[in-house]
Design an enzyme around this catalytic site. Structure first.
Site, mmCIF file in Angstrom:
data_model
loop_
_atom_site.group_PDB
_atom_site.id
_atom_site.type_symbol
_atom_site.label_atom_id
_atom_site.label_comp_id
_atom_site.label_asym_id
_atom_site.label_seq_id
_atom_site.Cartn_x
_atom_site.Cartn_y
_atom_site.Cartn_z
ATOM 1 N N PRO A 38 0.829 -1.209 0.000
ATOM 2 C CA PRO A 38 0.000 0.000 0.000
ATOM 3 C C PRO A 38 0.869 1.268 0.000
ATOM 4 C CG PRO A 38 0.216 -0.781 2.242
ATOM 5 C CD PRO A 38 1.101 -1.668 1.393
ATOM 6 N N ASN A 69 1.088 3.731 2.464
ATOM 7 C CA ASN A 69 1.406 4.462 3.704
ATOM 8 C C ASN A 69 2.857 4.320 4.142
ATOM 9 O OD1 ASN A 69 0.731 1.766 4.285
ATOM 10 N ND2 ASN A 69 0.084 2.269 6.360
ATOM 11 N N LYS A 84 5.056 -5.143 -6.357
ATOM 12 C CA LYS A 84 4.273 -4.048 -6.948
ATOM 13 C C LYS A 84 3.878 -3.042 -5.880
ATOM 14 C CE LYS A 84 -0.129 -3.328 -7.645
ATOM 15 N NZ LYS A 84 -0.198 -1.849 -7.568
ATOM 16 N N PRO A 85 4.345 -1.796 -5.995
ATOM 17 C CA PRO A 85 3.919 -0.766 -5.046
ATOM 18 C C PRO A 85 2.563 -0.188 -5.427
ATOM 19 C CG PRO A 85 5.491 0.151 -6.612
ATOM 20 C CD PRO A 85 5.320 -1.299 -6.977
ATOM 21 N N ALA A 135 -10.954 -4.896 1.611
ATOM 22 C CA ALA A 135 -11.682 -5.214 0.377
ATOM 23 C C ALA A 135 -10.746 -5.869 -0.631
ATOM 24 C CB ALA A 135 -12.294 -3.941 -0.204
ATOM 25 N N THR A 136 -9.552 -5.298 -0.791
ATOM 26 C CA THR A 136 -8.615 -5.892 -1.750
ATOM 27 C C THR A 136 -8.145 -7.253 -1.237
ATOM 28 O OG1 THR A 136 -7.917 -3.678 -2.377
ATOM 29 C CG2 THR A 136 -6.507 -5.481 -3.069
ATOM 30 N N GLU A 172 -2.158 -8.813 5.170
ATOM 31 C CA GLU A 172 -2.066 -7.855 6.285
ATOM 32 C C GLU A 172 -3.004 -6.713 5.944
ATOM 33 O OE1 GLU A 172 -0.703 -8.308 9.026
ATOM 34 O OE2 GLU A 172 1.038 -9.619 8.780
ATOM 35 N N CYS A 207 -1.408 1.244 9.785
ATOM 36 C CA CYS A 207 -2.397 0.176 10.014
ATOM 37 C C CYS A 207 -2.568 -0.066 11.503
ATOM 38 C CB CYS A 207 -1.978 -1.100 9.309
ATOM 39 S SG CYS A 207 -0.351 -1.682 9.793
ATOM 40 N N GLU A 237 3.566 -12.004 9.718
ATOM 41 C CA GLU A 237 4.828 -11.517 9.175
ATOM 42 C C GLU A 237 5.834 -11.376 10.313
ATOM 43 O OE1 GLU A 237 3.449 -7.976 6.723
ATOM 44 O OE2 GLU A 237 4.413 -9.176 5.169
#
Ligand code: NAD
Length: 475
Positions: A149, A151, A174-175, A228-229, A247, A281, A455
């Site tokens: 993500p 952040n 992938k960012p 959601a993702t 996560e 998060c 993690e």
């Protein structure tokens, strides 16, 4: 390829150890000013295929020699540490966080990778008797698709790269489309120290993420992002039975007990709530305080929130930068506005700031209640609701009464009492008299809709491996 490529260079995909341009690009804007930072490459499906093919080709060799792997990773970490001065401004420009926090993030990413490179998962002999000799080994899953993500683009990538690479996997990363630039630059630096194909980076939109999770090559998807993702990814990987770590979002409650010291609690909570403009998060996202302490705690919190200096991350001494992107600012402002209309009071802040840039005033809400969206949902921004309670059991039930379960914290002068309440909170990590305290060797992961899997540390390493058992009959 070298570290001189970061400053001023065109952003490029990193595939098979090479800088690769894309046929199309997308714009990345500075949230503090709206200015264009750069055009980022929009990877095509064919380029994604190239990255996965290179990863599949490189992975067996990478897995074969743990000593060479560790040496290469530590060399890569050294290069990253040498580039803090160039990567941190790029991170601030695209993400908004204060430069000092961006520097911490680059250094933290390097530290995270280095610490994981130093842990080895040794084979275990679990049985050795007159009938059998049984060994359990951990082998890499193979190729990993890693998706991050906006952040903490670098740190959260490092949470994946450290364990995945050090256990012998190859990774395609992938960012987020909001913050691709610092990740591309970081991967370019790291990849220069690794065999070609072991680490690639592709940037693009959400479609690119979906192509990755549906791709036949990766055997694991490691994802950090929204619930959601996460659900879409869980469904996407089912068909191929890929491993998956998710996560996801959190709505961390800080439960303050009636023996806590308001000044100390305020110090800990404000730091853990407004870091990175609240876009963490595992930030404190709601505070439950006994009615008897409400006034004292709200006063102590208000002093600290009001003292936070808001401004562009490039300005010296700024504590809170802009919200990272326009949809997120709309969301935070919407949740705050709705809470105010529903009867909450803004003790500090309460609205977005006028002028250019995506700034929202650090906001402290008193008189918030369960049932308000800003309490029930993840605000992921610089706003903190305080909810007064009369009954400790009811406060614990409210903290747990949600689909989220990432982390929580208990604040008390009595360690035993705090431990007892902590044991009742339904979340992956519960902190006592602190919040946000993570470490490379401390497992991290959510329960309920906050995630699947773990993690960091041994648990994180194991999640990038499969178990192989050798059972030898003893004659
Ligand atoms: P997001 O889910 O919108 O995007 C995250 C990444 O997923 C991006 O790279 C995006 O392009 C990609 N993506 C989007 N749709 C996809 C799809 N269908 N398939 C594959 N990839 C897809 O999340 P965001 O808005 O970037 O991040 C904010 C969220 O992340 C918050 O909810 C926050 O709590 C969560 N988060 C969780 C943790 C954690 O460790 N639990 C850490 C940081 C952030």
């Amino acid at each position: 390829m070298g570290s001189d490529v970061i400053a001023g260079a065109e952003p490029a995909l990193v595939i098979a150890g090479e800088r690769v341009a894309a046929a199309t690009t997308f714009a990345v804007h500075d949230p503090a000013t709206g200015a264009l930072v750069a055009e980022a490459p929009d990877a095509s499906r064919a380029q994604l295929d190239d990255a996965f093919a290179a990863a599949a080709a490189a992975q067996p060799g990478w897995a074969a020699d743990p000593g060479a792997r560790r040496a290469a990773l530590l060399g890569a970490v050294g290069a990253l540490l040498g580039a803090v001065d160039r990567l941190a401004p790029l991170l601030t420009a695209e993400q908004g966080k204060p430069l000092a926090q961006a520097r911490d993030e680059v250094q933290g990413a390097a530290w995270w990778i280095a610490q994981h490179a130093k842990i080895a998962l040794e084979p275990e002999v679990i049985r050795d008797d007159d009938r059998a000799h049984v060994t359990v080994r951990r082998v890499p899953v193979g190729v990993v698709a890693a998706i991050t993500p906006w952040n903490f683009p670098l740190l959260l990538a490092a949470w994946k790269l450290g364990p995945a690479l050090s256990t012998g996997n190859a990774v395609v990363l992938k960012p987020s489309p909001y913050t691709p630039l610092s990740t591309l630059a970081m991967v370019e630096l790291l990849a220069a120290h690794l065999p070609p194909g072991v680490l690639s980076a592709v940037s693009g939109g959400n479609d690119l993420g979906a192509w990755m999770t549906a791709h036949p090559v990766p055997r694991k998807v490691s994802f950090t992002g929204s619930i959601a993702t996460g659900k879409a990814i869980a469904a996407a990987v089912a068909d191929d039975l890929k491993h998956v770590t998710l996560e996801l979002g959190g709505n961390d409650a800080a439960v303050v007990l009636d023996d806590a010291d308001p000044a100390a609690v305020a110090r800990g909570i404000v730091e853990a709530s407004f870091l990175n403009a609240g876009q963490v998060c595992c930030a404190v996202k709601r505070v439950y305080v006994p009615a008897s302490l409400e006034a004292a705690l709200v006063d102590a919190l208000a002093d600290r929130v009001a003292a936070l200096r808001v401004g562009p991350g490039t300005e010296e001494g700024v504590d809170v930068g802009p919200v990272s992107n326009a949809p997120q600012l709309e969301r935070v402002a919407g949740l705050v506005g709705a809470a105010l209309r529903d009867g909450a009071e803004a003790v500090v802040g309460g609205s977005r700031l006028a002028g250019g840039g995506l700034f929202h005033a650090p906001t402290l809400l008193r008189g918030a209640r369960d049932g308000m969206a800003i309490v029930d949902e993840e605000q992921f921004g610089p706003a903190l609701p305080v909810i007064a309670y009369r009954d400790e059991d009811a406060a614990i039930a409210a903290a747990n009464g949600t689909r989220y379960g990432l982390d929580g914290s208990v604040w008390s002068a009595d360690p035993e009492r705090a431990e007892a309440v902590a044991a009742r909170l339904e979340c992956g990590t519960t902190w006592i008299n602190t919040h946000l305290a993570n470490h490379p060797y401390q497992p991290f992961g959510g329960t309920k809709w906050s995630g699947l899997g773990t993690e960091n540390g041994r648990w994180g390493l194991e999640s990038f491996t499969e178990v192989r058992v050798t059972h030898r009959a003893v004659a």
